[in-house]
Design an enzyme around this catalytic site. Structure first.
Site, PDB file in Angstrom:
ATOM      1  N   ASP A  34       0.813  -1.227   0.000  1.00 34.16           N
ATOM      2  CA  ASP A  34       0.000   0.000   0.000  1.00 34.16           C
ATOM      3  C   ASP A  34       0.840   1.269   0.000  1.00 34.16           C
ATOM      4  O   ASP A  34       0.306   2.375   0.102  1.00 34.16           O
ATOM      5  CB  ASP A  34      -0.950  -0.002   1.203  1.00 34.16           C
ATOM      6  CG  ASP A  34      -0.201  -0.078   2.524  1.00 34.16           C
ATOM      7  OD1 ASP A  34       1.056  -0.071   2.502  1.00 34.16           O
ATOM      8  OD2 ASP A  34      -0.853  -0.131   3.579  1.00 34.16           O
ATOM      9  N   LYS A 180      16.711  41.741  -0.624  1.00 31.02           N
ATOM     10  CA  LYS A 180      15.652  40.937  -1.242  1.00 31.02           C
ATOM     11  C   LYS A 180      14.347  41.101  -0.471  1.00 31.02           C
ATOM     12  O   LYS A 180      14.352  41.142   0.750  1.00 31.02           O
ATOM     13  CB  LYS A 180      16.074  39.462  -1.212  1.00 31.02           C
ATOM     14  CG  LYS A 180      15.012  38.503  -1.685  1.00 31.02           C
ATOM     15  CD  LYS A 180      15.492  37.063  -1.566  1.00 31.02           C
ATOM     16  CE  LYS A 180      15.090  36.426  -0.260  1.00 31.02           C
ATOM     17  NZ  LYS A 180      15.459  35.010  -0.157  1.00 31.02           N
TER      18      LYS A 180
HETATM   19  C1  R5P Z   1      15.396  32.215   2.677  1.00 26.59           C
HETATM   20  O1  R5P Z   1      15.397  33.043   3.568  1.00 26.59           O
HETATM   21  C2  R5P Z   1      16.572  31.341   2.393  1.00 26.59           C
HETATM   22  O2  R5P Z   1      17.726  31.771   3.028  1.00 26.59           O
HETATM   23  C3  R5P Z   1      16.810  31.279   0.895  1.00 26.59           C
HETATM   24  O3  R5P Z   1      17.175  32.560   0.434  1.00 26.59           O
HETATM   25  C4  R5P Z   1      15.589  30.823   0.179  1.00 26.59           C
HETATM   26  O4  R5P Z   1      15.118  29.641   0.755  1.00 26.59           O
HETATM   27  C5  R5P Z   1      15.856  30.620  -1.286  1.00 26.59           C
HETATM   28  O5  R5P Z   1      14.658  30.228  -1.881  1.00 26.59           O
HETATM   29  P1  R5P Z   1      14.474  30.294  -3.452  1.00 26.59           P
HETATM   30  O6  R5P Z   1      15.584  29.520  -4.074  1.00 26.59           O
HETATM   31  O7  R5P Z   1      13.118  29.667  -3.656  1.00 26.59           O
HETATM   32  O8  R5P Z   1      14.483  31.735  -3.844  1.00 26.59           O
END
Ligand code: R5P
Length: 281
Positions: A34, A180
């Site tokens: 399963d 970012k």
């Molecule tokens: C987030 O704070 C982490 O440090 C990475 O920057 C994040 O997980 C990156 O994610 P992705 O590749 O989806 O942009």
């Protein structure tokens, strides 16, 4: 002492056992008709080191089964990549603290937890037992030294700053940081910033590459500003939804990660820092 690992951390588990000079326990992994997971271990020791990254639901269940199979031993648990660690706050009403849920679930029958570049060290308190988190910064820097002469190291956001500074410091390289803003799980906005990257090799470093959205957005800006080549290095190569292809298509000249998640581009091993942590405490 012996080392045992889930299927998801079998290369790292073997490397850790070699580093520690102890036996690796053979495990048979299979599934019931399963689809439920099954495993059967070889002979265990009184003292066990269990290694298993939480890369997804099956990896978590397999780790829980392994911990239970070892429950008569004195266990320490290595979680090289702890998935769910990014949901460490209740961002909206009704959400779980997923990191806490995972931490509480795996902390039974073990006396110590070892992690590698966990997304946020605040998560460690949820285990409720002694923890050690180690950083692969120096090991990533050693790899970059073999590949680049004078790169500029970039952190894509504030969260990656400490890791990026550690790498830049180890290589005596220039360092900078981007700003970012995360719009959703898949998309990010990278604020414009003048960087001295014209004609330079740039390495963007982060703890995790998941969708690749963060790195791709940063790479676009760097090429616009005249970077000669853009590369990425991370600890945990999640690479979900074709992220590696997405990054290659975005012009990344190389993308590397460690063996906390076992990938073809795992050029850095966590075996050294994990074995050191296990030997010290
Ligand atoms: C987030 O704070 C982490 O440090 C990475 O920057 C994040 O997980 C990156 O994610 P992705 O590749 O989806 O942009």
């Amino acid at each position: 002492m012996k080392v045992i690992s889930t299927e998801y951390s079998q290369i790292l588990g073997a490397r850790i056992s070699q580093r520690l000079g102890v036996s690796l326990v053979d495990v048979k992994f299979s599934k019931f008709p399963d689809g439920e997971l099954y495993l059967r271990t070889g002979p265990l020791d009184e003292e066990m080191v269990i290694v298993g990254s939480v890369t997804g639901s099956d990896a978590l269940v397999q780790l829980l089964l392994l911990i239970d199979a070892c429950s008569e031993s004195d266990n320490r648990l290595v979680i090289p990549y702890m998935g769910y660690a990014r949901q460490d706050k209740q961002f909206q009403p009704g959400e779980p603290l997923s990191a806490r849920a995972i931490a509480r679930t795996v902390a039974h029958h073990v006396r110590g937890i070892y992690t590698v570049n966990i997304h946020d060290e605040n998560v460690l308190r949820h285990f409720g037992i002694p923890t050690t988190n180690s950083s692969l910064g120096n090991d990533v820097a050693d790899y970059l030294k073999s590949e680049f002469k004078d790169p500029i190291i970039l952190a894509p956001d504030d969260g990656a700053r400490y890791f990026a500074e550690q790498i830049a410091g180890s290589g005596n390289w220039e360092f900078d940081q981007l700003e970012k803003t995360r719009i959703s799980g898949e998309s990010v906005r990278m604020d414009k910033k003048d960087l001295r990257t014209k004609g330079r090799d740039v390495v963007i470093v982060d703890d995790i590459i998941s969708t690749g959205g963060t790195i791709a957005a940063a790479a676009g800006m760097l090429y616009e500003q005249g970077a000669k080549s853009v590369h990425a290095a991370c600890v945990h190569g999640v690479f979900t939804g074709g992220a590696y292809t997405h990054l290659a298509a975005a012009g990344l000249k190389s993308v590397i990660c460690s063996d906390t998640i076992e990938r073809a581009c795992s050029h850095v091993s966590a075996a050294g820092i994990v074995s050191k942590a296990l030997s010290e405490c």
